[in-house]
Design a protein around this motif. Structure first.
Motif, short mmCIF file in Angstrom:
data_model
loop_
_atom_site.label_atom_id
_atom_site.label_comp_id
_atom_site.label_asym_id
_atom_site.label_seq_id
_atom_site.Cartn_x
_atom_site.Cartn_y
_atom_site.Cartn_z
N PRO A 1 0.80 -1.22 0.00
CA PRO A 1 0.00 0.00 0.00
C PRO A 1 0.84 1.28 0.00
CG PRO A 1 0.06 -0.95 2.19
CD PRO A 1 0.73 -1.93 1.30
N LEU A 2 0.20 2.35 -0.43
CA LEU A 2 0.92 3.61 -0.63
C LEU A 2 1.38 4.25 0.67
CD1 LEU A 2 -1.57 5.03 -3.31
CD2 LEU A 2 0.54 3.76 -3.72
N VAL A 3 0.78 3.82 1.81
CA VAL A 3 1.11 4.46 3.09
C VAL A 3 2.49 4.10 3.61
CG1 VAL A 3 -1.23 4.87 3.91
CG2 VAL A 3 -0.20 2.63 4.27
N VAL A 4 3.14 3.11 3.02
CA VAL A 4 4.46 2.70 3.50
C VAL A 4 5.50 2.94 2.40
CG1 VAL A 4 5.84 0.72 4.24
CG2 VAL A 4 3.49 0.97 5.04
N HIS A 5 6.61 3.56 2.76
CA HIS A 5 7.64 3.86 1.77
C HIS A 5 8.28 2.57 1.25
CE1 HIS A 5 11.41 5.40 0.03
NE2 HIS A 5 10.66 6.46 -0.23
N GLY A 6 8.33 2.46 -0.07
CA GLY A 6 8.96 1.27 -0.69
C GLY A 6 8.30 -0.02 -0.23
N ALA A 7 6.99 0.00 -0.12
CA ALA A 7 6.27 -1.13 0.49
C ALA A 7 6.51 -2.45 -0.22
CB ALA A 7 4.78 -0.83 0.52
N MET A 8 6.50 -3.52 0.59
CA MET A 8 6.54 -4.89 0.07
C MET A 8 5.49 -5.67 0.83
SD MET A 8 10.61 -5.51 0.25
CE MET A 8 11.18 -3.99 0.99
N LEU A 9 4.58 -6.28 0.09
CA LEU A 9 3.46 -6.98 0.71
C LEU A 9 3.57 -8.45 0.33
CD1 LEU A 9 0.97 -6.24 2.39
CD2 LEU A 9 -0.22 -5.71 0.27
N VAL A 10 3.82 -9.29 1.35
CA VAL A 10 4.10 -10.71 1.10
C VAL A 10 2.92 -11.56 1.55
CG1 VAL A 10 5.69 -12.62 1.59
CG2 VAL A 10 6.54 -10.26 1.56
N GLU A 11 2.34 -12.31 0.64
CA GLU A 11 1.19 -13.15 0.98
C GLU A 11 1.47 -14.60 0.59
OE1 GLU A 11 -2.53 -11.98 -0.80
OE2 GLU A 11 -3.62 -13.56 0.25
N PRO A 12 1.73 -15.45 1.58
CA PRO A 12 2.07 -16.84 1.25
C PRO A 12 0.85 -17.70 0.89
CG PRO A 12 2.20 -16.49 3.62
CD PRO A 12 1.87 -15.15 3.03
N THR A 13 -0.32 -17.40 1.43
CA THR A 13 -1.55 -18.22 1.33
C THR A 13 -1.40 -19.51 2.11
OG1 THR A 13 -1.30 -19.73 -0.55
CG2 THR A 13 -1.86 -17.41 -1.06
N GLU A 14 -2.47 -20.26 2.17
CA GLU A 14 -2.53 -21.49 2.99
C GLU A 14 -2.00 -22.71 2.26
OE1 GLU A 14 -5.02 -19.98 1.57
OE2 GLU A 14 -6.33 -21.45 0.60
N THR A 15 -1.73 -22.58 0.94
CA THR A 15 -1.36 -23.81 0.22
C THR A 15 0.16 -24.00 0.12
OG1 THR A 15 -1.57 -22.75 -1.96
CG2 THR A 15 -3.51 -23.87 -1.11
N GLU A 16 0.92 -23.29 0.95
CA GLU A 16 2.38 -23.48 0.96
C GLU A 16 2.79 -24.28 2.18
OE1 GLU A 16 4.03 -22.84 -1.59
OE2 GLU A 16 2.53 -21.61 -2.61
N SER A 17 3.77 -25.14 1.97
CA SER A 17 4.29 -25.95 3.08
C SER A 17 5.31 -25.14 3.88
CB SER A 17 4.96 -27.21 2.54
OG SER A 17 6.16 -26.85 1.86
N LYS A 18 5.60 -25.62 5.09
CA LYS A 18 6.60 -24.94 5.92
C LYS A 18 7.97 -24.99 5.24
CE LYS A 18 8.59 -24.86 10.59
NZ LYS A 18 9.98 -25.26 10.27
N ALA A 19 8.27 -26.11 4.59
CA ALA A 19 9.58 -26.23 3.93
C ALA A 19 9.72 -25.17 2.83
CB ALA A 19 9.73 -27.62 3.35
#
Lengths: 522, 453
Positions: free
Chosen positions: A452-470
């Motif tokens: 979002p625009l409110v954070v400088h140089g923003a990075m938004l990381v979304e893993p979702t539920e279908t990823e394993s811990k490994a």
């Protein structure tokens, strides 16, 4: 038409120009399994076809009323083997969720089960016309009706408009329902309030529907500033459009208070439901006072994104807004028969004041079958687990990165389905963009950047539920290493990616001298 | 649960790293009153692949698929044969499971395909530039009206009476909220479209004239005449096409002077799918209008090594940059449907599309002649491509329902499209494509003979 240039195509990589990261040049421009591919206009011609069709006698009867085409169209054709090769080669230059981890925040790139694809292709769904007699499409209407019931129960709402074609189309549907409800009571309100952390489509939608848009600032904790919102409410405010969980990946804890205040002031609450996957099965937006919310079926319920679409954006509605939902809709009567209500008889089914039609037919049937298949596979218990695992994976990334990467709201509490970072402490000349391109070289699709625009140089990381811990652990290791390089001033990041099918593309030139379709060389 | 890889051991290890005692602690910001303690009641629990497939197959079997009927439905959605390789290509995971190409270095497959798609659509429509697809024909039609408003700064929209009524309804719905004034008309039954009446409604406040080609009754209006009249008043001509296969046989709208050409691309590669997802096509004849176009555009450029590559471009028109100043709120496109269209179009090529169009027209001419010979049936059209209107004395809605019991899907009744116009109740739109056999045509004729006698 100029005959397409069948033999003239040459790879654009001149021999001997590959850089330090590219290894020796090849004469073809290809690199082993990574094959350069010309445009169809450069390899095809107007005499080749990949289908078998009868040659119709040109002297046969024609009823084209003087409109018969005389000029050539200029369409290139390929025989089937060459066509399959062309598109297969192109496909290999794409990153997709089937290839690897795709942590694009706010976009929800989760596994797309192939059962959904198989079901969507069953002839009773794929090979059915939208205007077929209602008696012959009870099963297709049954899918729409069953999916509508799931959406109502999962959200705790009263009704649902199924026809919107995508999330932003759903937003428009919700705002038009609000506008129709206000007009029905003779209330001409002009303003829609949109918090800073809302999706970019929200203000565009409100403006498109004829409203003045005003921003509401975020507080230090990355949430809606409740006092600022309350202070702005008044008889001119039609609606508040709020994204919850918001685009900082945080839940709005004051949601109920916000809804109560908006309702007291005579307005409606629109909730952007793009992030519903963080709360599905655990929280019902209806319990929070929401009046309208679109559900991106392609995000929460795993229909494939297909390189940018199609989407699907049904809108769930409160009791106050349900009578205004658009046509058409389905209604099941006591005998089990499902009616498709287009115009006649809408009032008999409680749609006393439908605001109109948003699209020619009934919405994204192909997405409905996929989403329903996904819901049935998970069930109520599985969908709750979906939200929990999505939130668990995101918090795991947040806490595993916060010692090396600035996490602006890490102290505000847990994040929901996505973790937000900023670009603080990078060495001079290196940016979020460079970090993202560095991740490409590590074999990952980058996160969402500058949003979002409110954070400088923003990075938004979304893993979702279908990823394993490994998988997530491997990503964290790679992500940390690229962050360390950005902080240490590793200038090779400034020219990354080095191992992708293309190095950085000149986007300025593309915009300044737009070249938007193929032009024959002569 | 087969799609969720985390084990309970993983979950506790991850909670330890996070420093949370339980997953409930991650939902602390949700007000307690709104937190659900268990799975939502009244919904079933999870089910295995075999059980879900069985349930969905049960629903699928309650429908009469087009392949199992003598099939003549059209009115904006057409049944054509889609080569098997089209579905194979769109199911390649790299296309199917990719996102919007925001990282062009690893999305060249989608981007190059979109550039090729834009080029194919522009040529088909006789236009300079096409965009990278929209939701469907009807929403593309609305977007064209909104664009004409931006370009001309005028608000009066003249709709041809023979525009698909659902498209007209979408335009009317949206116009309520943008203060556009709609000057629309109901279609009149006639062998030829009423160009004169349409032209008479164009005035100095008109932003655009919207004409369907071929029109809802299957007729072929002379666009050139309408374009001239519109341009003389400073208005834009928007041509709407719902059957792209027709453009293999008839002149392109751009060639005839249309300024914006929009349409439904479903016929090529996409399939019926009970109405969606479909594929909105959108093109402008003149390059000068490019920056007013809605939706995505893919453009050619070079990378840092000088290699040709493609990117999404001119995105200041899109919602994600200028927010409330965007020309449209559209965000998604129909990327995968655009791919299906493009692959099918590449397989057809110039030669195949022309042959396909000729075959559609040939069979439609046979059907029109055979139907005209059925006592009590009149063929309305002088001209048509693969769809035409027949009239008879009975209520066509009832005839359609009755014939469906014998697995004959006879067409779309005008009464369904225009429930308020009594004069149309005996009208039936009949569409014929290459998938229609001469036997199907005989079946329809015999059934109508029996029904109308």
């Amino acid at each position: 038409m100029n005959a397409p240039n069948k033999s003239g195509w040459k790879p654009t990589t001149p021999a001997g120009t590959d850089g330090a990261f590219g290894g020796p040049a090849t004469t073809t421009g290809n690199k082993a399994l990574m094959l350069e591919e010309p445009l169809i206009f450069e390899i095809a011609d107007n005499q080749t076809t990949g289908v078998d069709l009868p040659q119709v006698d040109p002297s046969a009867a024609s009823r084209l009323g003087g409109m018969a085409r005389d000029a050539d169209i200029g369409l290139p054709g390929l025989a089937e083997p060459e066509a399959v090769r062309h598109y297969t080669r192109l496909s290999r230059q794409n990153y997709g969720i089937d290839l690897g981890f795709f942590p694009l925040g706010s976009c929800t790139m989760k596994h797309n089960p192939r059962l959904n694809e198989k079901v969507a292709r069953m002839p009773g769904f794929a090979d059915v016309h939208p205007l077929a007699p209602t008696d012959t499409v009870q099963g297709a209407l049954g899918v729409i009706n069953e999916l509508a019931e799931w959406l109502i129960k999962l959200t705790g709402m009263h009704g649902v408009a199924m026809s919107p074609k995508a999330g932003a189309h759903g937003e428009l549907c919700g705002i038009l329902c609000i506008r129709a409800a206000l007009e029905a009571r003779g209330d001409a309100r002009e303003v829609v309030l949109v918090p800073e952390s809302a999706h970019g489509t929200n203000p565009a939608t409100a403006a498109f529907a004829g409203y003045k848009v005003e921003n509401i600032p975020a507080n230090e904790a990355g949430r809606v500033d409740l006092d600022a919102l309350k202070a702005r409410l008044g008889p001119d405010v039609a609606a508040v459009m709020i994204t919850n969980p918001n685009t900082c990946g945080l839940f709005e804890p004051d949601m109920r208070a916000i809804s109560d205040a908006v309702h007291e002031a005579g307005g409606f609450v629109y909730c952007d439901g793009a992030n519903f996957n963080a709360i599905v099965g655990r929280v019902r937006p209806g319990d929070l006072g929401v009046d309208a919310m679109h559900i991106n079926l392609h995000k929460t319920f795993s229909t494939p994104h297909g390189g940018g679409g199609p989407g699907s954006g049904p809108v769930v509605l409160s009791e106050a807004l349900s009578p205004y939902g658009p046509l058409p809709f389905t209604a099941r009567t006591d005998d089990g028969y499902i009616h498709l209500v287009e115009e006649e008889g809408a009032a008999d089914y409680g749609h006393t004041q439908a605001f109109g039609r948003m699209t020619a037919f009934h919405g994204q049937m192909g997405m409905f079958t996929r989403a329903l298949t996904y819901m049935l596979s998970h069930g109520a218990d599985g969908l709750k687990q979906v939200a929990e695992d999505a939130v668990l994976n995101a918090n795991y990334i947040l806490r595993s990165m916060e010692d090396v990467l600035y996490a602006p709201y890490a102290d505000s509490g847990p994040c929901m389905h996505e973790a937000l970072f900023g670009d603080k402490d990078f060495a001079d000349g290196l940016s979020t963009m460079d970090l993202a391109k560095g991740l490409i070289d590590e074999g990952y699709h980058p996160m969402t950047m500058y949003f979002p625009l409110v954070v400088h140089g923003a990075m938004l990381v979304e893993p979702t539920e279908t990823e394993s811990k490994a998988t997530i652990d491997q990503f964290i290791t790679a992500f940390r290493s690229v962050v360390e390089r950005a902080k240490a001033g590793d200038q090779t990041l400034a020219t990354a990616p080095h191992y992708a099918p293309r190095s950085r593309l000149d986007e300025t030139m593309a915009a300044r001298k737009p070249l938007l379709s193929f032009i024959d060389p002569d | 649960m087969r799609y969720l890889p985390l084990t309970d051991t993983d979950r506790s290890a991850m909670l330890d790293t996070i420093g949370a005692a339980s997953v409930d602690d991650l939902f602390v910001d949700v007000p307690e009153v709104a937190r659900l303690d268990g799975p939502i009641r009244d919904l079933p629990m999870h089910a295995g692949e075999m059980a879900v497939e069985k349930h969905m197959r049960g629903l699928s079997k309650q429908n009469l698929a087009a392949a199992d009927a003598a099939f003549f439905l059209g009115a904006g959605a057409y049944r054509h044969h889609v080569p098997a390789s089209v579905d194979h290509i769109i199911q390649r995971g790299e296309f199917l499971t990719a996102y919007t190409p925001y990282q062009p270095e690893i999305a060249q497959g989608t981007l190059q395909m979109l550039f090729e798609f834009q080029s194919q659509v522009a040529r088909l429509y006789g236009c300079a530039v096409a965009n990278a697809s929209m939701y469907d024909g009807s929403t593309a039609c609305w977007e064209a009206v909104a664009m004409a408003h931006r370009v001309t700064k005028r608000k009066r929209v003249v709709l041809s009476g023979a525009l698909h009524p659902h498209y007209a309804e979408v335009v009317r719905t949206m116009a309520k909220f943008t203060d556009d004034e709609i000057a629309g008309a109901q279609p009149a039954i006639g062998a030829q479209p009423d160009n004169e009446g349409l032209i008479a409604r164009i005035d100095d406040n008109t932003s655009c004239v919207v004409v369907q080609y071929p029109d809802i009754l299957g007729r072929l209006p002379d666009l050139e005449e309408i374009a001239e009249a519109a341009h003389a008043k400073g208005a834009l001509l928007i041509a709407v096409n719902t059957e792209p296969v027709a453009l293999g046989a008839i002149k392109s709208p751009g060639e005839l002077g249309a300024d914006i050409v929009v349409g439904e691309g479903q016929s090529i590669g996409v399939g019926l799918q009970f109405g969606g997802p479909y594929l909105g096509l959108f093109a402008v004849r003149d390059k000068k209008h490019v920056r007013q176009m809605p939706g995505r555009l893919c453009g050619e450029t070079v990378d840092a090594d000088g290699k040709r590559g493609f990117v999404l471009t001119l995105s200041t028109r899109e919602q994600h940059i200028r927010r409330e100043k965007a020309t449209s709120n559209i965000c998604t496109n129909s990327g995968l449907c655009a791919l299906a269209f493009s692959v099918h179009m590449t397989l057809l090529g110039e030669k195949g599309l022309r042959q396909l169009a000729a075959e559609n027209h040939r069979l439609a001419c046979i059907a029109a002649d055979k139907l005209a010979a059925v006592p009590g049936v009149t063929v309305l059209n002088d001209s048509f491509f693969n769809e035409f209107t027949i009239m008879f004395d009975a209520d066509a809605r009832q005839v359609v329902r009755d014939l469906a019991e014998d697995k004959i899907l006879a067409g779309v009744s005008l009464g369904r499209l225009y429930p308020d116009v009594d004069a149309f109740s005996g009208g039936l739109l009949v569409a014929v494509t290459e998938t229609t056999t001469e036997e199907d045509i005989e079946t329809l004729c015999s059934a109508l003979k029996e029904k109308l006698s």
